[in-house]
Write an enzyme that holds these catalytic residues in place. Structure first.
Site, PDB file in Angstrom:
ATOM      1  N   ASP A  51       0.795  -1.162   0.021  1.00 28.62           N
ATOM      2  CA  ASP A  51       0.067  -0.032  -0.065  1.00 28.62           C
ATOM      3  C   ASP A  51       0.627   1.360  -0.013  1.00 28.62           C
ATOM      4  O   ASP A  51       0.593   2.329   0.706  1.00 28.62           O
ATOM      5  CB  ASP A  51      -0.978  -0.090   1.142  1.00 28.62           C
ATOM      6  N   HIS A  66     -17.524   2.974   0.946  1.00 31.05           N
ATOM      7  CA  HIS A  66     -16.979   1.603   1.610  1.00 31.05           C
ATOM      8  C   HIS A  66     -17.631   1.598   3.172  1.00 31.05           C
ATOM      9  O   HIS A  66     -17.483   2.741   3.601  1.00 31.05           O
ATOM     10  CB  HIS A  66     -15.413   1.614   1.324  1.00 31.05           C
ATOM     11  N   LYS A 110      -7.068  -4.876  -3.020  1.00 24.67           N
ATOM     12  CA  LYS A 110      -7.844  -5.430  -1.836  1.00 24.67           C
ATOM     13  C   LYS A 110      -8.664  -4.438  -1.310  1.00 24.67           C
ATOM     14  O   LYS A 110      -8.118  -3.332  -1.552  1.00 24.67           O
ATOM     15  CB  LYS A 110      -6.683  -6.017  -0.928  1.00 24.67           C
ATOM     16  N   CYS A 122      -2.059  -2.715   7.594  1.00 23.81           N
ATOM     17  CA  CYS A 122      -1.875  -3.522   6.555  1.00 23.81           C
ATOM     18  C   CYS A 122      -0.821  -4.517   6.590  1.00 23.81           C
ATOM     19  O   CYS A 122      -0.693  -5.675   6.215  1.00 23.81           O
ATOM     20  CB  CYS A 122      -2.111  -2.830   5.283  1.00 23.81           C
TER      21      CYS A 122
HETATM   22  C1  VGL Z   1      -4.346   0.709   5.622  1.00 27.99           C
HETATM   23  C2  VGL Z   1      -6.255   1.580   6.989  1.00 27.99           C
HETATM   24  C3  VGL Z   1      -7.287   1.515   6.031  1.00 27.99           C
HETATM   25  C4  VGL Z   1      -3.325   0.258   5.482  1.00 27.99           C
HETATM   26  C5  VGL Z   1      -5.519   0.439   4.478  1.00 27.99           C
HETATM   27  O1  VGL Z   1      -2.905   0.319   4.383  1.00 27.99           O
HETATM   28  O2  VGL Z   1      -2.431   0.084   6.629  1.00 27.99           O
HETATM   29  N1  VGL Z   1      -4.957   1.218   6.807  1.00 27.99           N
HETATM   30  N2  VGL Z   1      -6.988   0.747   5.001  1.00 27.99           N
END
Ligand code: VGL
Ligand code: ZN
Length: 198
Positions: A9, A53, A107, A152
């Site tokens: 991410d 979402h 994801k 994540c």
């Molecule tokens: C993430 C919160 C919501 C991350 C993703 O990549 O850690 N954290 N969505």
């Protein structure tokens, strides 16, 4: 024995100026790019939410970002709207070497279930398919880097270890959101799961 680098991410919304900015999230990009040269397989994950979402606080009347709610699958942190499919915020950091990726795994596209882990959605049951991808390629050892350490990266590393992969998290190439003790809890959880914190 094939080793993969899993880059979690590294997207604009998790970098300074983004919707869910992780402090110093952008500083890890040059080191991640350099590390790619040491791996025969590079996989990127991309948080990829539809508008509206269920993990967005904006979908829950009377709730603020970073508050908790109860979902059918359990407790869930409510986030600011982030990484909306097709948005600039969902794009990878412009300096990330995306061309080295063998696979880009998206994801969080299921509106009703968040997905921190690259392996399972937050119901802890729905697979993303990454386990099969890695195992059918003969990949047994994973190094993980990216954002955010305590969400994540943490969930991905713990799931990978439970699935039998040998997992190292390069903490110098991760950054954390760190609220309410989440980083210390994540570090303890990863260590318990047998993840090497480097
Ligand atoms: C993430 C919160 C919501 C991350 C993703 O990549 O850690 N954290 N969505
Ligand atoms: Zn998200």
């Amino acid at each position: 024995m094939t080793q993969a680098l899993i880059v979690i991410d590294v997207q604009n919304d998790f970098c300074p100026g983004g919707a869910l900015a992780v402090p110093e999230g952008d500083l890890i990009v040059p080191g991640i790019n350099a590390l790619m040269a040491e791996f025969s397989a590079v996989i990127l994950t991309q948080d990829w939410h539809p508008a509206g979402h269920s993990s967005f606080a904006s979908e829950h009347p009377c709730k603020e970002p970073m508050e908790m709610t109860e979902m059918p699958y359990g407790p869930q942190v409510l986030w600011p709207d982030h990484c909306i499919q097709g948005s600039i915020g969902a794009q990878f950091h412009p300096d990330l070497t995306v061309d080295r990726a063998d696979l880009i795994l998206r994801k969080g596209f299921n509106r009703a279930i968040d997905s921190y882990s690259a392996f399972f959605e937050n119901d802890r049951q729905t697979p993303t398919g990454l386990e099969g991808y890695l195992k059918t390629r003969g990949i047994t050892r994973l190094t993980m880097v990216g954002l955010a350490t305590d969400f994540c990266v943490n969930y991905s590393a713990v799931d990978a270890a439970k699935l039998g992969f040998v997992v190292t998290v390069r903490q110098d190439l991760c950054r954390a959101i760190d609220f309410g003790g989440s980083l210390a809890a994540a570090q303890a959880g990863m260590t318990d799961a047998g993840v090497t914190l480097a």
